[in-house]
Design a protein around this motif. Sequence first.
Motif, PDB file in Angstrom:
ATOM      1  N   MET A   1      -7.029  -7.735 -11.720  1.00  0.00           N
ATOM      2  CA  MET A   1      -5.810  -8.329 -11.195  1.00  0.00           C
ATOM      3  C   MET A   1      -5.464  -7.681  -9.845  1.00  0.00           C
ATOM      4  O   MET A   1      -5.320  -6.459  -9.758  1.00  0.00           O
ATOM      5  N   GLU A   2      -5.340  -8.500  -8.807  1.00  0.00           N
ATOM      6  CA  GLU A   2      -5.055  -7.979  -7.480  1.00  0.00           C
ATOM      7  C   GLU A   2      -3.653  -7.401  -7.389  1.00  0.00           C
ATOM      8  O   GLU A   2      -2.729  -7.862  -8.060  1.00  0.00           O
ATOM      9  N   GLN A   3      -3.501  -6.370  -6.561  1.00  0.00           N
ATOM     10  CA  GLN A   3      -2.187  -5.788  -6.316  1.00  0.00           C
ATOM     11  C   GLN A   3      -2.094  -5.362  -4.862  1.00  0.00           C
ATOM     12  O   GLN A   3      -3.092  -4.999  -4.240  1.00  0.00           O
ATOM     13  N   SER A   4      -0.882  -5.428  -4.315  1.00  0.00           N
ATOM     14  CA  SER A   4      -0.648  -5.037  -2.931  1.00  0.00           C
ATOM     15  C   SER A   4       0.422  -3.962  -2.882  1.00  0.00           C
ATOM     16  O   SER A   4       1.395  -4.010  -3.647  1.00  0.00           O
ATOM     17  N   PHE A   5       0.247  -2.993  -2.007  1.00  0.00           N
ATOM     18  CA  PHE A   5       1.247  -1.934  -1.857  1.00  0.00           C
ATOM     19  C   PHE A   5       1.035  -1.232  -0.524  1.00  0.00           C
ATOM     20  O   PHE A   5      -0.053  -1.272   0.070  1.00  0.00           O
ATOM     21  N   ILE A  47       0.170   4.594   7.823  1.00  0.00           N
ATOM     22  CA  ILE A  47       0.599   3.765   6.700  1.00  0.00           C
ATOM     23  C   ILE A  47      -0.115   2.418   6.776  1.00  0.00           C
ATOM     24  O   ILE A  47      -0.180   1.800   7.840  1.00  0.00           O
ATOM     25  N   TYR A  48      -0.629   1.984   5.642  1.00  0.00           N
ATOM     26  CA  TYR A  48      -1.307   0.694   5.555  1.00  0.00           C
ATOM     27  C   TYR A  48      -0.759  -0.105   4.377  1.00  0.00           C
ATOM     28  O   TYR A  48      -0.297   0.472   3.384  1.00  0.00           O
ATOM     29  N   GLU A  49      -0.855  -1.405   4.502  1.00  0.00           N
ATOM     30  CA  GLU A  49      -0.662  -2.270   3.340  1.00  0.00           C
ATOM     31  C   GLU A  49      -2.052  -2.576   2.783  1.00  0.00           C
ATOM     32  O   GLU A  49      -2.908  -3.129   3.481  1.00  0.00           O
ATOM     33  N   PHE A  50      -2.273  -2.170   1.543  1.00  0.00           N
ATOM     34  CA  PHE A  50      -3.563  -2.376   0.896  1.00  0.00           C
ATOM     35  C   PHE A  50      -3.473  -3.501  -0.127  1.00  0.00           C
ATOM     36  O   PHE A  50      -2.515  -3.561  -0.908  1.00  0.00           O
TER      37      PHE A  50
END
Length: 300
Positions: A1-5, A47-50
Amino acid sequence: MEQSFYAKLETVNSTSYDTNTLRVTAENKEGYTLRVDENSKLDVGSIYEFKCQPIIFKEKEQLEVLEFTHIDDSEIAFERRQELMSTFYEYSPVDSVESKTIIEKYVKQIENPVIKEVVDTIYKKHERDFYLYPAATKFHHAYIGGLSYHTSTMMKLIDGFMDVYPFLNKDLLIAGILLHDVLKVEELSNYAGPEYTKEGKLLGHITMGVKEIELVAYELGHLKKEEVLLLQHMILSHHYYGNYGSPKKTNIPEALILHFIDNIDSKMTVLKETLEQIEPGEFTPSIPVLDRERYYKSKL
């Protein structure tokens, strides 16, 4: 399941011929191990959004990076960006949203059309970085949002001086305060752990600021107007002393007040922060920006 943070990249470790392992700290302060293609270029400390999916690698749970975006390339609201900055970095004691409200309140009060057009143009050009950068690499306001915090505090000091010395030109004071350090966004290499750029070392923010006003004035058709000359003089002289970077001393009252306000806020902010680290009845360590004097914290 994909997740973004969003997460701050702490370390990069090469683990095999085709992958890298990343150690990141997420917004919730949890640490995670991510796997990313070895050809991916990421900067430690940024800082990145992964966007990730969970995998098992060598019997260990990890997250495989599907996409990543540096925060500077993300389209996010100003308030959200500042929230992330305050989570991951040493941050201004005053929220940048508050500083922005104060600064823009004063900028809107500028009535002179030439000054207003020059200030608005430069402000809009550097607006995003202006609320991220520190005011210095050390000594005063040396943290994320420090530049705008310093500027907003200086703005608040205008009213007292205007009440006592109403002969001062308020438009020049507002403009001078906004513009005096704005080119620190180009003098410094970045907002997180910055060093001085080549231009910063060879020219410095004072010369760069005078040049910026000149270029903008030319583009707007205001180059030979007195307002532009006065603004340039204020930026050129606001450090007052040649050994602090100003080739000219102040020759208009607004420039002198700009120098005083800048000096007051830079020194008082450092003094406040230093006093907060000791108990009443004690003396501070020597403070470099205050001639290395030690200040007593009274019990009153």
